[in-house]
Structures are given as C-alpha cells and as structure tokens.
Design a protein around this motif. Structure first.
Motif, mmCIF file in Angstrom:
data_model
loop_
_atom_site.group_PDB
_atom_site.id
_atom_site.type_symbol
_atom_site.label_atom_id
_atom_site.label_comp_id
_atom_site.label_asym_id
_atom_site.label_seq_id
_atom_site.Cartn_x
_atom_site.Cartn_y
_atom_site.Cartn_z
ATOM 1 N N UNK A 61 -5.452 -9.952 -7.230
ATOM 2 C CA UNK A 61 -6.085 -9.446 -6.007
ATOM 3 C C UNK A 61 -5.366 -9.981 -4.777
ATOM 4 N N UNK A 62 -4.968 -11.245 -4.819
ATOM 5 C CA UNK A 62 -4.264 -11.841 -3.677
ATOM 6 C C UNK A 62 -2.978 -11.089 -3.365
ATOM 7 N N UNK A 63 -2.237 -10.732 -4.405
ATOM 8 C CA UNK A 63 -1.004 -9.976 -4.195
ATOM 9 C C UNK A 63 -1.271 -8.604 -3.612
ATOM 10 N N UNK A 64 -2.312 -7.934 -4.116
ATOM 11 C CA UNK A 64 -2.666 -6.613 -3.590
ATOM 12 C C UNK A 64 -3.074 -6.707 -2.121
ATOM 13 N N UNK A 65 -3.863 -7.726 -1.781
ATOM 14 C CA UNK A 65 -4.339 -7.863 -0.408
ATOM 15 C C UNK A 65 -3.188 -8.141 0.554
ATOM 16 N N UNK A 66 -2.217 -8.922 0.097
ATOM 17 C CA UNK A 66 -1.034 -9.171 0.931
ATOM 18 C C UNK A 66 -0.301 -7.875 1.229
ATOM 19 N N UNK A 67 -0.142 -7.031 0.216
ATOM 20 C CA UNK A 67 0.552 -5.762 0.414
ATOM 21 C C UNK A 67 -0.233 -4.842 1.352
ATOM 22 N N UNK A 68 -1.549 -4.794 1.194
ATOM 23 C CA UNK A 68 -2.372 -3.951 2.061
ATOM 24 C C UNK A 68 -2.335 -4.445 3.509
ATOM 25 N N UNK A 69 -2.322 -5.764 3.672
ATOM 26 C CA UNK A 69 -2.262 -6.324 5.019
ATOM 27 C C UNK A 69 -0.907 -6.040 5.652
ATOM 28 N N UNK A 70 0.166 -6.221 4.902
ATOM 29 C CA UNK A 70 1.505 -5.940 5.428
ATOM 30 C C UNK A 70 1.677 -4.465 5.757
ATOM 31 N N UNK A 71 0.977 -3.595 5.021
ATOM 32 C CA UNK A 71 1.054 -2.164 5.268
ATOM 33 C C UNK A 71 0.158 -1.692 6.398
ATOM 34 N N UNK B 178 10.854 11.014 10.965
ATOM 35 C CA UNK B 178 9.404 11.114 10.987
ATOM 36 C C UNK B 178 8.725 10.060 10.137
ATOM 37 N N UNK B 179 7.383 10.076 10.142
ATOM 38 C CA UNK B 179 6.611 9.081 9.391
ATOM 39 C C UNK B 179 6.876 9.168 7.891
ATOM 40 N N UNK B 180 6.830 8.018 7.229
ATOM 41 C CA UNK B 180 7.025 7.949 5.782
ATOM 42 C C UNK B 180 5.663 7.809 5.113
ATOM 43 N N UNK B 181 5.076 8.926 4.717
ATOM 44 C CA UNK B 181 3.739 8.883 4.117
ATOM 45 C C UNK B 181 3.763 8.294 2.718
ATOM 46 N N UNK B 182 4.935 8.250 2.082
ATOM 47 C CA UNK B 182 4.997 7.756 0.712
ATOM 48 C C UNK B 182 4.602 6.285 0.632
ATOM 49 N N UNK C 87 -8.030 4.340 9.227
ATOM 50 C CA UNK C 87 -7.894 4.080 7.797
ATOM 51 C C UNK C 87 -9.128 4.578 7.052
ATOM 52 N N UNK C 88 -10.312 4.310 7.609
ATOM 53 C CA UNK C 88 -11.552 4.766 6.973
ATOM 54 C C UNK C 88 -11.594 6.290 6.878
ATOM 55 N N UNK C 89 -11.127 6.955 7.931
ATOM 56 C CA UNK C 89 -11.143 8.421 7.928
ATOM 57 C C UNK C 89 -10.232 8.978 6.837
ATOM 58 N N UNK C 90 -9.058 8.378 6.672
ATOM 59 C CA UNK C 90 -8.138 8.836 5.624
ATOM 60 C C UNK C 90 -8.757 8.624 4.250
ATOM 61 N N UNK C 91 -9.381 7.467 4.036
ATOM 62 C CA UNK C 91 -9.985 7.186 2.733
ATOM 63 C C UNK C 91 -11.126 8.153 2.436
ATOM 64 N N UNK C 92 -11.954 8.419 3.436
ATOM 65 C CA UNK C 92 -13.062 9.353 3.223
ATOM 66 C C UNK C 92 -12.542 10.757 2.934
ATOM 67 N N UNK C 93 -11.464 11.161 3.623
ATOM 68 C CA UNK C 93 -10.873 12.468 3.369
ATOM 69 C C UNK C 93 -10.315 12.549 1.951
ATOM 70 N N UNK D 5 -2.217 3.008 -1.430
ATOM 71 C CA UNK D 5 -3.558 3.461 -1.801
ATOM 72 C C UNK D 5 -3.639 3.841 -3.275
ATOM 73 N N UNK D 6 -2.519 4.257 -3.856
ATOM 74 C CA UNK D 6 -2.534 4.869 -5.187
ATOM 75 C C UNK D 6 -2.888 3.896 -6.303
#
Length: 224
Positions: free
Chosen positions: A48-58, A4-8, A79-85, A14-15
C-alpha cells in the motif's frame, strides 16, 4: 513525439486494482491512513505504501501530516469527478462488483460522492431543482438562478464563501446513470442536511442514511 496531455500515465495509476480500491475509498471525502487504505484494498501495508507514493507523485492524492500520523485524501474535486465518471462508465458497460447485501442498496439510495449527495436522493434533488428553475443549464454548465439563490438563502444555505470549486456543477451518478449536483451548492446542501439532523453517515462508509423524519423533511425543504 506526440503533443498534448499524456492520459496513459493517469490511466495506468488508476488501473491497478489495489490503487483503484484505495481511490474509491477516498471518494468518501475523508482523509484515511495508509493502514486504513491497505485494508480497503485488501493488500499488505508495504504494498500500500508503494501504491500511495505513486498516486501522490501522480497528483491524484495529497498527504497530510499530523504529528507521527500521515493521512491521505483525493487531491481535488477534478480527481473525484473523473473517478465517478469511470464508475458510471463501468456500470453502463456491465463491469459491476457482486452485490453482497443491504449496504449496497443503501449506497444506491444515498451516498457521499466526494463532498456532495449522490445516489437516488441526489438525482431526485438535481431533477427537482432543475424542474423548478432553482438551477438551469447554460451551455454545458449548470448555474444557480437568481430565484434559486434567494431560495437557498431562505433555507440558510450560504454560498458566499470563496472557493476554487464552481458554484454549481453536474456530476454523472454511477448507479443511477443520471446527473446529480456537485460544486459548492451540492456540498452546502449535503452539509445542511447533516446539520438539520435529517441524515447521518455511518462510520467507515459512504452511505448517507436519512432518518424516518429526515427524508420527508429534506424533500419538503427542497420541494422534491
């Protein structure tokens, strides 16, 4: 190995506080540069560049290139719905930032949630449309009724454009902790409010600021 999906992996992305702040900034629906996002997160550009790379890859953000400039935005409405939740859950559990002034009060009154109206005005819109039968619950979903479709057409709100996003969708509001309206209908109503001059967005903020005449005009148009 578990199936199944790996939510971790998503949760880990996001954490981090810096990445969380950048994702929250992108909830405005705008595409922002790495420098702008670094400022929002309060971190150095290289970090910030490193963080953005990770977010893009994810798969949480996408990159748009215009000449030498790179802009980032949320990958999609999911993605927006998850963040708002998550914002709603954090508020419910008392995990709140310090409120610093009138801008925060304005965010609670009316703001953009990715591409639709949130805050007290968004909740009032959702409740009003539901009460009048413009939208209706259908199982776990929200649908636009036939009467509602005719009413939206009379207001000049066109929903005929094809899109991957659902026509109607409920979205948990983090400040009111109730539902507001998302989907193509939610986006179209907010665009209509801007087009009519009832509201505007101050630069660099998610606030939706209704004018003195715009607020009653919006309420009258949608019979709130």
């Amino acid at each position: 190995m578990k199936d199944g999906p790996d939510i971790s992996r998503i949760a880990t992305l996001i954490a981090d506080p810096g990445r969380a702040n950048m994702l929250a900034a992108l909830m405005s629906g705008k595409a922002l540069t790495a420098g702008e996002l670094a400022g929002e997160a309060g971190i150095q550009g290289q970090t910030a560049s490193g963080h953005l790379t990770r977010l893009e890859e994810g798969g949480l953000i996408t990159r748009e290139r215009q000449g030498r400039h790179h802009y980032f935005r949320l990958a999609d409405g999911d993605v927006a719905e998850v963040l708002e939740a998550l914002m709603g859950l954090a508020a419910k559990k008392g995990q709140l930032r310090t409120r610093t002034g009138p801008r925060d009060a304005e965010l609670r009154q009316a703001r953009v949630c990715y591409n639709h109206l949130a805050g007290e005005m968004g909740v009032a819109l959702y409740d009003g449309l539901m009460a009048r039968g413009v939208i209706a619950a259908q199982g776990d979903e929200v649908v636009l009724t036939a009467a509602g479709r005719a009413e939206m057409a009379d207001l000049g709100i066109d929903l005929s454009t094809k899109s991957r996003s659902p026509e109607c969708k409920s979205c948990l509001d983090w400040s009111a902790r109730r539902m507001h309206l998302a989907g193509r209908l939610g986006r179209s109503i907010l665009d209509h409010a801007f087009a009519q001059g009832w509201a505007k967005r101050p630069e660099g903020t998610r606030v939706v600021r209704f004018t003195g005449l715009g607020a009653p005009a919006f309420r009258e148009a949608f019979k709130l």
